[in-house]
Design an enzyme around this catalytic site. Structure first.
Site, mmCIF file in Angstrom:
data_model
loop_
_atom_site.group_PDB
_atom_site.id
_atom_site.type_symbol
_atom_site.label_atom_id
_atom_site.label_comp_id
_atom_site.label_asym_id
_atom_site.label_seq_id
_atom_site.Cartn_x
_atom_site.Cartn_y
_atom_site.Cartn_z
ATOM 1 C CB SER A 34 -0.950 0.020 1.201
ATOM 2 O OG SER A 34 -0.221 -0.011 2.423
ATOM 3 C CG ASP A 326 -4.349 5.633 6.377
ATOM 4 O OD1 ASP A 326 -3.140 5.471 6.657
ATOM 5 O OD2 ASP A 326 -4.915 5.004 5.455
ATOM 6 C CG HIS A 329 -1.091 4.178 4.210
ATOM 7 N ND1 HIS A 329 -2.288 3.647 4.642
ATOM 8 C CD2 HIS A 329 -0.392 3.152 3.645
ATOM 9 C CE1 HIS A 329 -2.318 2.356 4.347
ATOM 10 N NE2 HIS A 329 -1.176 2.029 3.754
#
Length: 351
Positions: A34, A326, A329
């Protein structure tokens, strides 16, 4: 002035001052999790997606693309810095086709890791499956531009690999199986072995310019700081996890050295975000940030993917004030700073 120094100075001047001048990198080709996924998970049956608001609210047009960020991610900034497109498209995105992938393509999948057991946790693309997609891409590229041009593109491309955090935080320290099989040190050896095998397979497929991404200070992610707080440990960075990251990065550094010695014509570098990101976390004001301990999205505690809710009144209005978007990240601003750092300290050899 010595001739080599003069030559490097002239190259720098040309790349800096001449409009349209580009370095000898034909494409940016991305593998990983991610930290670099630009939307492949959108096409999967997994809970780990980010193709909805408030993700992407600072991306072009305010569009949520599947990037786990309020805006752009490191491959986007790196691609732009090398004179290529400002956003690297996801291979599985049906909006794009092979003509869009000639100078950049992204195979990454949020939630994956070196270990295939890591991708099983949230039903995402296994790391080695990303390599199969790359082979498929090579075939499509040959059909599109011809064998000779395709070989030139793939040999001159810069390959970015960024993963490993999920192997520890979502697998080793969360699921029991790997802890019963490996000490953390042996698990690191297991993961670095997979990294080496992957790069050797890329080499056999024609790759010559490769960036292997190191781990961030994963104990400083808001998710881990919050977990420690609720365990009564003060909510500071989990230094045990940070030591694991440092030790793994050291093993990756050794792997890079061995690969460069073993494989003729290859250039592998370690793009290590650890030091710059930890410095940002500990001294955020030096980089123009106001908040490092929690994230912008919602309360900034446990939120990621569907728990990052645009309707939640706690979501911040200005992500540029936050180191993290978040709980897992970095924000777009942080991604830009980290990208500039790895370009200057590792990727500059490909300019």
């Amino acid at each position: 002035m010595h001739k080599p120094i003069l030559f490097l100075l002239l190259v720098h001047i040309i790349l800096t001052l001449v409009p349209g001048a580009t370095a000898k990198v034909s494409a940016i080709i991305v593998f990983g999790d991610s930290s670099v996924d630009s939307g492949n998970n959108n096409q999967l049956s997994t809970l780990l997606k980010s193709n909805f608001q408030p993700y992407g609210r600072d991306f072009y047009g305010g569009k949520p693309t599947g990037r786990f960020c309020n805006g752009r991610i490191p491959p986007d900034f790196i691609s732009e810095a090398f004179g290529l497109k400002p956003a690297v498209p996801a291979y599985l995105d049906p909006m794009y086709n092979i003509s869009d992938f000639v100078d950049g393509v992204n195979f990454a999948s949020a939630g994956t890791g070196y270990d295939s057991a890591t991708s099983d946790v949230l039903s995402v693309i296994p790391f080695m499956r990303e390599l199969e997609y790359y082979k498929e891409y090579q075939s499509k590229l040959k059909a599109h531009v011809g064998d000779e041009k395709a070989k030139e593109i793939t040999s001159e491309a810069l390959y970015l690999l960024s993963l490993g955090t999920n192997d520890f935080l979502e697998n080793y320290y969360t699921m029991p199986d790997r802890r019963s099989q490996f000490t953390v040190d042996k698990y690191q050896d297991y993961l670095s072995g997979i990294a080496g095998k992957f790069i050797k397979e890329l080499y056999e497929l024609g790759a010559r310019k490769i960036s292997l991404g190191g781990l961030p200070p994963m104990g400083c992610l808001p998710l881990e700081r919050t977990a420690d707080f609720f365990r009564g440990q003060g909510g500071e960075c989990n230094e045990n996890y940070n030591r694991v990251a440092l030790n793994f990065n050291s093993k990756l550094s050794g792997l890079v050295k061995n690969l460069n010695q073993e494989l003729s014509g290859i250039k592998v570098v370690l793009s290590n975000p650890y030091n710059i990101l930890k410095q940002i976390v500990h001294k955020p004001s030096l980089y123009g940030f106001e908040v490092a301990g929690i994230a912008c999205c919602s309360s900034g505690l446990f939120e990621m993917s569907y728990m990052c809710d645009r309707l939640n009144p706690f979501t911040c209005t200005d992500a540029d004030k936050y180191v993290f978007w978040d709980s897992f990240h970095p924000s777009q601003k942080t991604n830009k700073i980290v990208s500039d750092y790895v370009i200057k300290n590792a990727l500059h050899v490909f300019l």
